[in-house]
Scaffold this motif. Sequence first.
Motif, PDB file in Angstrom:
ATOM      1  N   GLY A   1      13.672 -11.237   3.334  1.00 13.92           N
ATOM      2  CA  GLY A   1      12.673 -10.475   2.588  1.00 13.92           C
ATOM      3  C   GLY A   1      12.314 -11.149   1.283  1.00 13.92           C
ATOM      4  N   THR A   2      10.998 -11.222   1.000  1.00  8.86           N
ATOM      5  CA  THR A   2      10.529 -11.918  -0.213  1.00  8.86           C
ATOM      6  C   THR A   2      10.011 -10.963  -1.282  1.00  8.86           C
ATOM      7  OG1 THR A   2       8.325 -12.184   0.711  1.00  8.86           O
ATOM      8  CG2 THR A   2       9.861 -14.018   1.063  1.00  8.86           C
ATOM      9  N   GLY A   3      10.469  -9.700  -1.272  1.00  8.71           N
ATOM     10  CA  GLY A   3      10.126  -8.782  -2.361  1.00  8.71           C
ATOM     11  C   GLY A   3      10.979  -9.097  -3.577  1.00  8.71           C
ATOM     12  N   ASP A   4      10.926  -8.200  -4.566  1.00 13.75           N
ATOM     13  CA  ASP A   4      11.651  -8.460  -5.817  1.00 13.75           C
ATOM     14  C   ASP A   4      13.155  -8.603  -5.581  1.00 13.75           C
ATOM     15  OD1 ASP A   4       9.515  -8.371  -7.815  1.00 13.75           O
ATOM     16  OD2 ASP A   4       9.218  -6.359  -7.034  1.00 13.75           O
TER      17      ASP A   4
ATOM     18  N   THR B   1       6.403  -5.705  -1.337  1.00  4.69           N
ATOM     19  CA  THR B   1       5.576  -4.494  -1.385  1.00  4.69           C
ATOM     20  C   THR B   1       4.941  -4.275  -2.750  1.00  4.69           C
ATOM     21  OG1 THR B   1       6.999  -3.490   0.275  1.00  4.69           O
ATOM     22  CG2 THR B   1       5.627  -1.992  -1.010  1.00  4.69           C
ATOM     23  N   CYS B   2       5.728  -4.379  -3.804  1.00  6.41           N
ATOM     24  CA  CYS B   2       5.214  -4.019  -5.131  1.00  6.41           C
ATOM     25  C   CYS B   2       3.969  -4.851  -5.459  1.00  6.41           C
ATOM     26  CB  CYS B   2       6.301  -4.229  -6.180  1.00  6.41           C
ATOM     27  SG  CYS B   2       5.762  -3.773  -7.819  1.00  6.41           S
ATOM     28  N   ALA B   3       4.075  -6.147  -5.249  1.00  5.55           N
ATOM     29  CA  ALA B   3       2.979  -7.032  -5.644  1.00  5.55           C
ATOM     30  C   ALA B   3       1.795  -6.984  -4.691  1.00  5.55           C
ATOM     31  CB  ALA B   3       3.493  -8.459  -5.736  1.00  5.55           C
TER      32      ALA B   3
ATOM     33  N   TRP C   1       1.396  -4.579  -1.710  1.00  4.26           N
ATOM     34  CA  TRP C   1       1.013  -3.337  -1.042  1.00  4.26           C
ATOM     35  C   TRP C   1       1.496  -2.086  -1.785  1.00  4.26           C
ATOM     36  CZ3 TRP C   1       3.711  -7.187   1.838  1.00  4.26           C
ATOM     37  CH2 TRP C   1       2.869  -7.999   2.587  1.00  4.26           C
ATOM     38  N   GLY C   2       1.801  -2.237  -3.074  1.00  6.20           N
ATOM     39  CA  GLY C   2       2.366  -1.094  -3.795  1.00  6.20           C
ATOM     40  C   GLY C   2       1.871  -1.024  -5.220  1.00  6.20           C
ATOM     41  N   CYS C   3       2.833  -1.050  -6.135  1.00  8.43           N
ATOM     42  CA  CYS C   3       2.578  -0.787  -7.561  1.00  8.43           C
ATOM     43  C   CYS C   3       1.375  -1.555  -8.132  1.00  8.43           C
ATOM     44  CB  CYS C   3       3.777  -1.181  -8.416  1.00  8.43           C
ATOM     45  SG  CYS C   3       5.355  -1.263  -7.584  1.00  8.43           S
TER      46      CYS C   3
ATOM     47  N   GLN D   1       8.796 -18.139   8.242  1.00  9.47           N
ATOM     48  CA  GLN D   1       7.867 -17.041   8.486  1.00  9.47           C
ATOM     49  C   GLN D   1       8.199 -16.401   9.828  1.00  9.47           C
ATOM     50  OE1 GLN D   1       5.405 -16.820   5.802  1.00  9.47           O
ATOM     51  NE2 GLN D   1       5.401 -14.735   6.629  1.00  9.47           N
ATOM     52  N   GLY D   2       8.495 -15.083   9.823  1.00  6.47           N
ATOM     53  CA  GLY D   2       8.824 -14.385  11.070  1.00  6.47           C
ATOM     54  C   GLY D   2       9.812 -13.265  10.786  1.00  6.47           C
ATOM     55  N   ALA D   3      10.057 -12.446  11.812  1.00  2.70           N
ATOM     56  CA  ALA D   3      10.985 -11.319  11.644  1.00  2.70           C
ATOM     57  C   ALA D   3      12.413 -11.790  11.904  1.00  2.70           C
ATOM     58  CB  ALA D   3      10.618 -10.199  12.596  1.00  2.70           C
TER      59      ALA D   3
ATOM     60  N   PHE E   1      -4.470   1.392   3.178  1.00  3.42           N
ATOM     61  CA  PHE E   1      -5.339   2.127   2.241  1.00  3.42           C
ATOM     62  C   PHE E   1      -5.706   1.242   1.048  1.00  3.42           C
ATOM     63  CE2 PHE E   1      -6.177   4.746  -1.439  1.00  3.42           C
ATOM     64  CZ  PHE E   1      -7.040   5.723  -0.955  1.00  3.42           C
ATOM     65  N   LEU E   2      -4.739   0.450   0.572  1.00  3.05           N
ATOM     66  CA  LEU E   2      -4.977  -0.368  -0.628  1.00  3.05           C
ATOM     67  C   LEU E   2      -5.954  -1.517  -0.383  1.00  3.05           C
ATOM     68  CD1 LEU E   2      -1.332  -0.372  -1.990  1.00  3.05           C
ATOM     69  CD2 LEU E   2      -3.333   0.600  -3.122  1.00  3.05           C
ATOM     70  N   TYR E   3      -6.328  -1.734   0.877  1.00  3.60           N
ATOM     71  CA  TYR E   3      -7.266  -2.818   1.197  1.00  3.60           C
ATOM     72  C   TYR E   3      -8.523  -2.313   1.903  1.00  3.60           C
ATOM     73  CZ  TYR E   3      -3.770  -6.079  -0.391  1.00  3.60           C
ATOM     74  OH  TYR E   3      -2.891  -6.780  -1.194  1.00  3.60           O
TER      75      TYR E   3
HETATM   76  C1  LIG Z   1       2.056   2.463  -2.035  1.00  9.58           C
HETATM   77  C2  LIG Z   1       3.291   2.219  -2.836  1.00  9.58           C
HETATM   78  C3  LIG Z   1       3.253   2.381  -4.208  1.00  9.58           C
HETATM   79  C4  LIG Z   1       4.396   2.145  -4.965  1.00  9.58           C
HETATM   80  N1  LIG Z   1       4.326   2.331  -6.306  1.00  9.58           N
HETATM   81  C5  LIG Z   1       5.420   2.098  -7.080  1.00  9.58           C
HETATM   82  C6  LIG Z   1       5.353   2.245  -8.496  1.00  9.58           C
HETATM   83  O1  LIG Z   1       4.311   2.602  -9.056  1.00  9.58           O
HETATM   84  N2  LIG Z   1       6.457   1.963  -9.221  1.00  9.58           N
HETATM   85  C7  LIG Z   1       7.631   1.567  -8.634  1.00  9.58           C
HETATM   86  O2  LIG Z   1       8.613   1.325  -9.342  1.00  9.58           O
HETATM   87  N3  LIG Z   1       7.724   1.435  -7.283  1.00  9.58           N
HETATM   88  C8  LIG Z   1       6.642   1.689  -6.510  1.00  9.58           C
HETATM   89  N4  LIG Z   1       6.727   1.528  -5.145  1.00  9.58           N
HETATM   90  C9  LIG Z   1       8.027   1.147  -4.559  1.00  9.58           C
HETATM   91  C10 LIG Z   1       8.283  -0.355  -4.709  1.00  9.58           C
HETATM   92  O3  LIG Z   1       7.159  -1.060  -4.221  1.00  9.58           O
HETATM   93  C11 LIG Z   1       9.538  -0.729  -3.946  1.00  9.58           C
HETATM   94  O4  LIG Z   1      10.616   0.055  -4.403  1.00  9.58           O
HETATM   95  C12 LIG Z   1       9.891  -2.202  -4.147  1.00  9.58           C
HETATM   96  O5  LIG Z   1       8.796  -3.025  -3.863  1.00  9.58           O
HETATM   97  C13 LIG Z   1      11.090  -2.571  -3.280  1.00  9.58           C
HETATM   98  O6  LIG Z   1      11.361  -3.945  -3.374  1.00  9.58           O
HETATM   99  P1  LIG Z   1      12.260  -4.657  -2.276  1.00  9.58           P
HETATM  100  O7  LIG Z   1      12.397  -6.066  -2.729  1.00  9.58           O
HETATM  101  O8  LIG Z   1      13.474  -3.864  -2.038  1.00  9.58           O
HETATM  102  O9  LIG Z   1      11.424  -4.582  -0.931  1.00  9.58           O
HETATM  103  P2  LIG Z   1       9.902  -5.121  -0.550  1.00  9.58           P
HETATM  104  O10 LIG Z   1       9.181  -5.474  -1.787  1.00  9.58           O
HETATM  105  O11 LIG Z   1       9.398  -4.094   0.334  1.00  9.58           O
HETATM  106  O12 LIG Z   1      10.239  -6.470   0.190  1.00  9.58           O
HETATM  107  C14 LIG Z   1      10.790  -6.494   1.468  1.00  9.58           C
HETATM  108  C15 LIG Z   1      10.180  -7.633   2.235  1.00  9.58           C
HETATM  109  O13 LIG Z   1      10.962  -7.847   3.411  1.00  9.58           O
HETATM  110  C16 LIG Z   1      10.092  -8.139   4.483  1.00  9.58           C
HETATM  111  N5  LIG Z   1      10.803  -7.858   5.729  1.00  9.58           N
HETATM  112  C17 LIG Z   1      11.138  -6.650   6.268  1.00  9.58           C
HETATM  113  N6  LIG Z   1      11.824  -6.817   7.415  1.00  9.58           N
HETATM  114  C18 LIG Z   1      11.931  -8.139   7.613  1.00  9.58           C
HETATM  115  C19 LIG Z   1      12.532  -8.936   8.622  1.00  9.58           C
HETATM  116  N7  LIG Z   1      13.154  -8.403   9.672  1.00  9.58           N
HETATM  117  N8  LIG Z   1      12.436 -10.279   8.508  1.00  9.58           N
HETATM  118  C20 LIG Z   1      11.783 -10.865   7.466  1.00  9.58           C
HETATM  119  N9  LIG Z   1      11.201 -10.165   6.484  1.00  9.58           N
HETATM  120  C21 LIG Z   1      11.286  -8.816   6.548  1.00  9.58           C
HETATM  121  C22 LIG Z   1       8.893  -7.253   4.234  1.00  9.58           C
HETATM  122  O14 LIG Z   1       7.750  -7.735   4.911  1.00  9.58           O
HETATM  123  C23 LIG Z   1       8.770  -7.339   2.717  1.00  9.58           C
HETATM  124  O15 LIG Z   1       7.897  -8.369   2.320  1.00  9.58           O
HETATM  125  C24 LIG Z   1       5.595   1.740  -4.345  1.00  9.58           C
HETATM  126  C25 LIG Z   1       5.648   1.569  -2.958  1.00  9.58           C
HETATM  127  C26 LIG Z   1       4.508   1.800  -2.208  1.00  9.58           C
HETATM  128  C27 LIG Z   1       4.574   1.617  -0.726  1.00  9.58           C
END
Ligand SMILES: Cc1cc2nc3c(=O)[nH]c(=O)nc-3n(C[C@H](O)[C@H](O)[C@H](O)COP(=O)(O)OP(=O)(O)OC[C@H]3O[C@@H](n4cnc5c(N)ncnc54)[C@H](O)[C@@H]3O)c2cc1C
Length: 451
Positions: free
Chosen positions: A12-15, A42-44, A46-48, A111-113, A159-161
């Motif tokens: 996963g490449t989120g925060d 997600t945050c960058a 599809w989210g915040c 890139q992949g699951a 929705f965001l797009y």
């Molecule tokens: C619409 C929306 C609005 C939000 N607004 C806020 C806000 O205002 N303030 C706030 O603090 N938080 C907000 N959040 C929550 C916040 O975005 C999340 O808490 C945060 O991004 C979580 O970070 P993460 O790194 O744990 O996961 P993510 O950022 O979700 O990263 C996980 C990554 O793992 C990848 N992944 C999943 N499964 C696999 C797999 N099997 N193999 C490879 N990759 C995989 C996903 O594609 C994703 O890119 C919001 C969320 C949403 C959906």
Amino acid sequence: MGTKEYDLIVLGTGDAGQIVALAAAKEKWKVAIIEKKAVGGTCALWGCVPKKVLISGEELANFSQRMAAAGLSSKTTPDWPELMAFKQRLTGSYSENSRSRLQKHGIDIYQGAASFVGEAAIRVGEVILQGSHIHIATGACPRQLKISGEEFMTTSSEFLYLAELPKRLVFIGGGYISFEFAHLAARYGRKVTIIHRSEEVLKKFDPDLVALLVNASEKLGITVAINQPLMRIEKKGDELLVIVQAGSVEKVYGADMVVHGAGRVPDIADLNLEAAGIEASQDGVIVNEYLQSISNPRVYAAGDAAAGGVPLTPVAMVEGKVAAGNLIHGSKYQRADYRVVPSVVFTLPKLASVGLQETEASKQGLQYDVSFRETADWLHNLRINEPFAGFKIILDRSTGRILGAHLLDSHADDLINLFALAMQHNLTAADIKQVLYAYPTASSSIQYMVG
Ligand SMILES: Cc1cc2nc3c(=O)[nH]c(=O)nc-3n(C[C@H](O)[C@H](O)[C@H](O)COP(=O)(O)OP(=O)(O)OC[C@H]3O[C@@H](n4cnc5c(N)ncnc54)[C@H](O)[C@@H]3O)c2cc1C
């Protein structure tokens, strides 16, 4: 099929993923990171971040509508496509920038699951990666509702797009995502309904302020339908029919779009955690206070995928830092501090909360004082003609420390951070009142909120 070996594999490449990958790479570890969608999280993407940029358009519309009602000039609402283009300009390069940063640090991106095929082995596509350590940061995904017609729902990411905003929208679930998007759509003149299965919407926030926000939402034209569990969704031509249980009868809402706002769950179902002996629950990967899997010590987890912290970006970031510290410096190097976690619903006005709810303080048997007041008549609200505003502050009776702060205010997103700062450093009401605040400002009002 080849096998590659790494010191660390990050899923996963989120925060919560990137922070760990970068920290390890800076220590010269050989690191792989795997992502099934676009790099960035997600945050960058599809989210915040995209959400907050879209809210700029809503703020412009809202401000001009409020001031027009106060006799100043005419209404302005930016075009939806214009607003989307603005969002794209601000956020469109994020994914590519993240990818370049990771690569610049020598991190291999796959890139992949990803899924486990052994205690320390991951499969991605045709490749098997073997890791001395594995960090799970796969985030969350929309909860499956298991109703007929679920496939007709639009996700928050979609929705965001949206290229066009349809005329009638139904949001399923009365959580923060539904309220934020519903306010945005309603300010664009759309017919909006929020459907919630039980009595209380926005359960994690103060009920008195939620009631004020529901009033504000209804004044904006949003229908907030409570105690109406979703039964099914049907498609009839171009129209979607949302069928709910309303008491003893079924009720039907017609819509052009039905948006899933009914909760998110850890995205771990397809990881094949059993193959690695990793214990998990519906709250995520089960970790100890050092964010290490309780059943497979070479595995760490953080962010929305891990059980424990609330699913918010600052929590994902803190957990990422903690997991990185423990991976690099030894498994008991540091713990996450969850004492003070503010959160905001970015409606207009905004709803914010930090610390204990009144009911929690009461359940814990604490001795406390509560002040609740509507503040539409305070200068910072009067001057922008904001009719819905208020606060509830819960103070420890003997020390004057803040146990909980709850705000409905145009500036609640920034004001709540002042309360978080005060709580983190155990400041008392007397300390807050002692500060000389710049005036006239919204933040100067916090001295009057604490007594
Ligand atoms: C619409 C929306 C609005 C939000 N607004 C806020 C806000 O205002 N303030 C706030 O603090 N938080 C907000 N959040 C929550 C916040 O975005 C999340 O808490 C945060 O991004 C979580 O970070 P993460 O790194 O744990 O996961 P993510 O950022 O979700 O990263 C996980 C990554 O793992 C990848 N992944 C999943 N499964 C696999 C797999 N099997 N193999 C490879 N990759 C995989 C996903 O594609 C994703 O890119 C919001 C969320 C949403 C959906």
